[in-house]
Scaffold this motif. Sequence first.
Motif, PDB file in Angstrom:
ATOM      1  N   SER A 214       0.822  -1.207   0.000  1.00 13.54           N
ATOM      2  CA  SER A 214       0.000   0.000   0.000  1.00 13.54           C
ATOM      3  C   SER A 214       0.860   1.262   0.000  1.00 13.54           C
ATOM      4  O   SER A 214       0.417   2.324  -0.424  1.00 13.54           O
ATOM      5  N   ALA A 215       2.085   1.140   0.493  1.00 12.53           N
ATOM      6  CA  ALA A 215       3.059   2.241   0.538  1.00 12.53           C
ATOM      7  C   ALA A 215       4.382   1.625   0.966  1.00 12.53           C
ATOM      8  O   ALA A 215       4.457   0.435   1.286  1.00 12.53           O
ATOM      9  N   HIS A 216       5.436   2.412   0.975  1.00 12.06           N
ATOM     10  CA  HIS A 216       6.741   1.964   1.453  1.00 12.06           C
ATOM     11  C   HIS A 216       7.177   2.895   2.578  1.00 12.06           C
ATOM     12  O   HIS A 216       7.406   4.086   2.346  1.00 12.06           O
ATOM     13  N   THR A 217       7.276   2.354   3.785  1.00 10.94           N
ATOM     14  CA  THR A 217       7.631   3.144   4.969  1.00 10.94           C
ATOM     15  C   THR A 217       8.496   2.296   5.889  1.00 10.94           C
ATOM     16  O   THR A 217       8.720   1.107   5.646  1.00 10.94           O
ATOM     17  N   LEU A 218       8.942   2.913   6.981  1.00 14.16           N
ATOM     18  CA  LEU A 218       9.497   2.115   8.064  1.00 14.16           C
ATOM     19  C   LEU A 218       8.424   1.159   8.578  1.00 14.16           C
ATOM     20  O   LEU A 218       7.251   1.517   8.680  1.00 14.16           O
ATOM     21  N   VAL A 219       8.839  -0.059   8.903  1.00 15.57           N
ATOM     22  CA  VAL A 219       7.951  -1.057   9.504  1.00 15.57           C
ATOM     23  C   VAL A 219       8.647  -1.581  10.754  1.00 15.57           C
ATOM     24  O   VAL A 219       9.754  -2.126  10.668  1.00 15.57           O
ATOM     25  N   HIS A 220       8.024  -1.390  11.909  1.00 13.43           N
ATOM     26  CA  HIS A 220       8.614  -1.840  13.167  1.00 13.43           C
ATOM     27  C   HIS A 220       8.576  -3.350  13.277  1.00 13.43           C
ATOM     28  O   HIS A 220       9.494  -3.995  13.777  1.00 13.43           O
ATOM     29  N   ASN A 221       7.475  -3.973  12.880  1.00 14.51           N
ATOM     30  CA  ASN A 221       7.278  -5.415  12.830  1.00 14.51           C
ATOM     31  C   ASN A 221       6.924  -6.059  14.172  1.00 14.51           C
ATOM     32  O   ASN A 221       6.733  -7.275  14.222  1.00 14.51           O
ATOM     33  N   ASP A 222       6.851  -5.301  15.243  1.00 10.76           N
ATOM     34  CA  ASP A 222       6.338  -5.843  16.517  1.00 10.76           C
ATOM     35  C   ASP A 222       5.745  -4.698  17.334  1.00 10.76           C
ATOM     36  O   ASP A 222       6.011  -4.567  18.530  1.00 10.76           O
ATOM     37  N   PHE A 223       4.933  -3.887  16.691  1.00 13.99           N
ATOM     38  CA  PHE A 223       4.406  -2.689  17.324  1.00 13.99           C
ATOM     39  C   PHE A 223       3.190  -3.048  18.170  1.00 13.99           C
ATOM     40  O   PHE A 223       2.165  -3.492  17.645  1.00 13.99           O
ATOM     41  N   LYS A 224       3.310  -2.854  19.481  1.00 13.37           N
ATOM     42  CA  LYS A 224       2.234  -3.177  20.421  1.00 13.37           C
ATOM     43  C   LYS A 224       2.381  -2.311  21.659  1.00 13.37           C
ATOM     44  O   LYS A 224       3.421  -1.675  21.876  1.00 13.37           O
ATOM     45  N   LEU A 225       1.331  -2.308  22.477  1.00  7.84           N
ATOM     46  CA  LEU A 225       1.284  -1.391  23.607  1.00  7.84           C
ATOM     47  C   LEU A 225       2.458  -1.570  24.554  1.00  7.84           C
ATOM     48  O   LEU A 225       3.060  -0.585  25.002  1.00  7.84           O
ATOM     49  N   ASP A 226       2.823  -2.802  24.881  1.00 11.23           N
ATOM     50  CA  ASP A 226       3.881  -2.976  25.883  1.00 11.23           C
ATOM     51  C   ASP A 226       5.286  -2.877  25.298  1.00 11.23           C
ATOM     52  O   ASP A 226       6.265  -3.161  25.986  1.00 11.23           O
ATOM     53  N   ASN A 227       5.406  -2.438  24.049  1.00  9.71           N
ATOM     54  CA  ASN A 227       6.698  -2.014  23.524  1.00  9.71           C
ATOM     55  C   ASN A 227       6.846  -0.493  23.556  1.00  9.71           C
ATOM     56  O   ASN A 227       7.797   0.056  22.994  1.00  9.71           O
TER      57      ASN A 227
END
Length: 364
Positions: A214-227
């Motif tokens: 859909s686009a090309h961006t930074l991807v964290h790959n484990d983005f969640k509240l306790d991170n």
Amino acid sequence: MTRPETTPVRPGEQLPLEALREALRGRVPGDVDALQVEQFPGGFSNLTYLLRLGGTEYVLRRAPLGPVAPGAHDMAREAALLSRIHPVLPVAPRPVLVVEDETVLGRPFYLMERRRGVVVRTALPPEYVARPEAPAQLSAALIGTLADLHAVDIDAAGLRAIGRPEGFNARQVEGWSGRWRRARTALQGSGDLPDTLPDERVMAWLQAHTPTESAHTLVHNDFKLDNLMFDPQDPGRVTALLDWEMTTVGDPLVDLGLTLTYWTLPELPGGAPNRVGAAAPGFLGRDELVAHYEARLARHVTSSLPWYEVLGHFKLAVIVLQIFARYRAGQTQDPRFAPLAAQAAWLITEAQRRIDRVGPPAHG
């Protein structure tokens, strides 16, 4: 009362203090001879420690114990990424020192600056209990930080080269499918997973309906509240985004799909109740979270999300099954890992239930 962030180091995960002192001597500010070590108890993957060198503190990150897949848990890469991301996204901590000499801890490791804040896991922290607006503020700060991450100009920041954004989604399906099959093969005959899991059907559906990015961006790959870490006095302010080991460039909706997976999870078998998230009082629901994301980036994504949410459930299933396989092989004795096979089975089954409900995605 504020809860302690750290605990004594878990048995079997102690660091060789004398070797560590010598590796740090003369390379970082602080009193190396006064070294004290505690452990951050959260997280199921890399090991994270608090180092006190007199009045100076650092966070040390190293790979988990036992064999790891080639290219996985690369601490030197993670530190290099942070050194480039920190200037354009200040919630990313600043790395301080990389030690690639494996004779010190058995694996390369790095030190980063100590950030302070509240980590929100399975219950609203005491700091926020008396604040009725805190759950909504935490929710908005979570999704706002994800949007800010995806708004970073990867070309201006020189970050496009950290990954291969073209074909990212297809490689996600291929890579995570291979990891699942290897972990399942390692457990063959153990009885830990039912034979009737729809895992091959889930992987086939993901492959058959893979969208272009859909686009090309930074991807964290484990983005969640306790991170995330939050200001104890302001639940709407994020003080740090942690765990950058899988960061790359690719499709931002892969991040959003996994974030929504975490956000909507019920209590999993053998796990702590998931009281913080879409079903918890005062927190934003799944659709509200998506609306905040769309408004922040001025971009409509809702119709594309079912495929990404199925992928999110699948990826999380793979992650927990890989950890369980290490536990079953005796490479770690952490008792938190015992129920993870059942959780992986639930996640795969839930992925298939979602497929059955949505059918082919809108882009398919």
